[in-house]
Design an enzyme around this catalytic site. Structure first.
Site, PDB file in Angstrom:
ATOM      1  N   LYS A   1      39.692  59.786 -12.038  1.00  0.00           N
ATOM      2  CA  LYS A   1      38.433  59.837 -11.235  1.00  0.00           C
ATOM      3  C   LYS A   1      38.583  60.562 -10.134  1.00  0.00           C
ATOM      4  O   LYS A   1      37.765  61.505  -9.642  1.00  0.00           O
ATOM      5  CB  LYS A   1      37.783  58.487 -10.787  1.00  0.00           C
ATOM      6  CG  LYS A   1      37.267  57.920 -12.029  1.00  0.00           C
ATOM      7  CD  LYS A   1      36.677  56.427 -11.670  1.00  0.00           C
ATOM      8  CE  LYS A   1      36.160  55.701 -12.841  1.00  0.00           C
ATOM      9  NZ  LYS A   1      35.997  54.045 -12.435  1.00  0.00           N
TER      10      LYS A   1
ATOM     11  N   ASP B   1      28.638  52.978  -8.807  1.00  0.00           N
ATOM     12  CA  ASP B   1      28.410  52.676 -10.259  1.00  0.00           C
ATOM     13  C   ASP B   1      26.825  52.329 -10.606  1.00  0.00           C
ATOM     14  O   ASP B   1      26.370  52.248 -11.816  1.00  0.00           O
ATOM     15  CB  ASP B   1      29.096  51.362 -10.682  1.00  0.00           C
ATOM     16  CG  ASP B   1      30.477  51.484 -11.035  1.00  0.00           C
ATOM     17  OD1 ASP B   1      30.690  52.603 -11.907  1.00  0.00           O
ATOM     18  OD2 ASP B   1      31.191  50.611 -11.011  1.00  0.00           O
TER      19      ASP B   1
ATOM     20  N   GLN C   1      37.192  48.524  -9.063  1.00  0.00           N
ATOM     21  CA  GLN C   1      37.624  48.672 -10.572  1.00  0.00           C
ATOM     22  C   GLN C   1      37.693  47.513 -11.102  1.00  0.00           C
ATOM     23  O   GLN C   1      38.510  46.502 -10.784  1.00  0.00           O
ATOM     24  CB  GLN C   1      39.008  49.675 -10.546  1.00  0.00           C
ATOM     25  CG  GLN C   1      39.393  49.884 -12.157  1.00  0.00           C
ATOM     26  CD  GLN C   1      38.572  50.673 -12.838  1.00  0.00           C
ATOM     27  OE1 GLN C   1      37.966  51.685 -12.235  1.00  0.00           O
ATOM     28  NE2 GLN C   1      38.503  50.589 -14.033  1.00  0.00           N
TER      29      GLN C   1
END
Length: 296
Positions: free
Chosen positions: A53, A120, A97
């Protein structure tokens, strides 16, 4: 018949190219979009995913902020880091995460994220706004994977309006928000949701114009369950150790034979996965654009 491949890598590259221009425009205004990750512990798969990412974010000109805590970090230490990112004007969006270590209350951590910085798109506040808003444009982060599914179809000139979509799975990452996005008036699909508690999902699958398979059950969707010409997107992931090599192998929810029946097929890996990361970065760039507009 061999299905047309819905290539997530190509579509994600297109999105990254578009984001590069948007990031450059923001930089010209003195704003560098900042994306952050919070990693607690040293899980190798999580480290790999976070690293990917950040590489992609830096490649399009974003400011990449990596925050790590040891696996034995306390609830209070993780919450303090969340508060720090919430208050940091250089961070426009971030993710925690998952999975977090077992002693950490994951729900408490995720709900502590500033909804405006929810990269997210899964904060309860943002999901609630998605539930309430069917007609008007949305100005809050959207769930990355469901958004990636829709974007992958649209970028392959697939019109979802009026189509019957069967969503397989009911998890918060894919299944639950997928229907919310698909039934928005600008998409206008009809949605049926099945899951592992559905006694016999085959009749529903056979009626579908589009199948989004996200239950996390290996080869759950078989060729005989798919209407000829349907679009099938394989989103679920099952990991099994290969007895010969000892290495972990990834399987999707869709049996390989479906390629001989479907009209469109999103492979796994290489389909929706790259789209999820691209839409994660999109959420952060959009948050930076909103911040720039608010600053005037």
């Amino acid at each position: 018949m061999t299905a047309q491949t819905l290539d997530g890598k190509t579509a994600a590259a297109e999105i990254r190219s578009e984001l590069t221009e948007r990031v450059a425009a923001l930089k010209a205004q003195g704003i560098t979009p900042g994306i952050a990750t919070v990693l607690v512990g040293a899980d190798p798969a999580s480290q790999l995913y976070v690293g990917m990412k950040h590489r992609q974010s830096e490649a399009i000109g974003m400011n990449s902020i990596q925050r790590e805590l040891p696996a034995d970090a306390t609830q209070e230490e993780v919450e303090a880091l969340i508060d720090e990112l919430n208050a940091d004007p250089d961070c426009h969006g971030y993710i925690v995460q998952l999975p977090l270590p077992k002693h950490i209350d994951t729900d408490r951590i995720l709900e502590r994220i500033d909804p405006a910085k929810d990269a997210d798109g899964l904060h309860p506040t943002n999901l609630g706004r998605l539930v309430l808003n069917v007609n008007a444009p949305i100005h809050t982060p959207l769930p990355c994977t469901p958004r990636g599914v829709i974007e992958l179809l649209l970028r392959n000139d697939y019109d979802l309006k009026g189509k019957h979509v069967v969503v397989v799975g009911r998890g918060v990452t894919i299944g639950r928000p997928m229907g919310l996005l698909l039934t928005r008036r600008d998409i206008n699909a009809t949605v049926t949701q099945v899951h592992t508690g559905t006694p016999d999902m085959a009749p529903y699958l056979r009626m579908a114009d589009v199948i989004v398979a996200g239950a996390g059950v290996k080869h759950l969707v078989r060729a005989e369950d798919v209407k000829p010409g349907a679009a099938v997107l394989d989103v679920g992931v099952t990991r099994e150790d290969d007895p010969e090599t000892g290495k972990s192998k990834v399987f999707g929810d869709v049996h390989p034979d479906v390629a001989e029946v479907a009209g469109y097929l999103s492979p796994n890996p290489g389909g929706v996965g790259p789209m999820t990361v691209a839409l994660l970065m999109t959420n952060v760039v959009e948050a930076a654009e909103r911040a720039a507009a608010a600053a005037g």
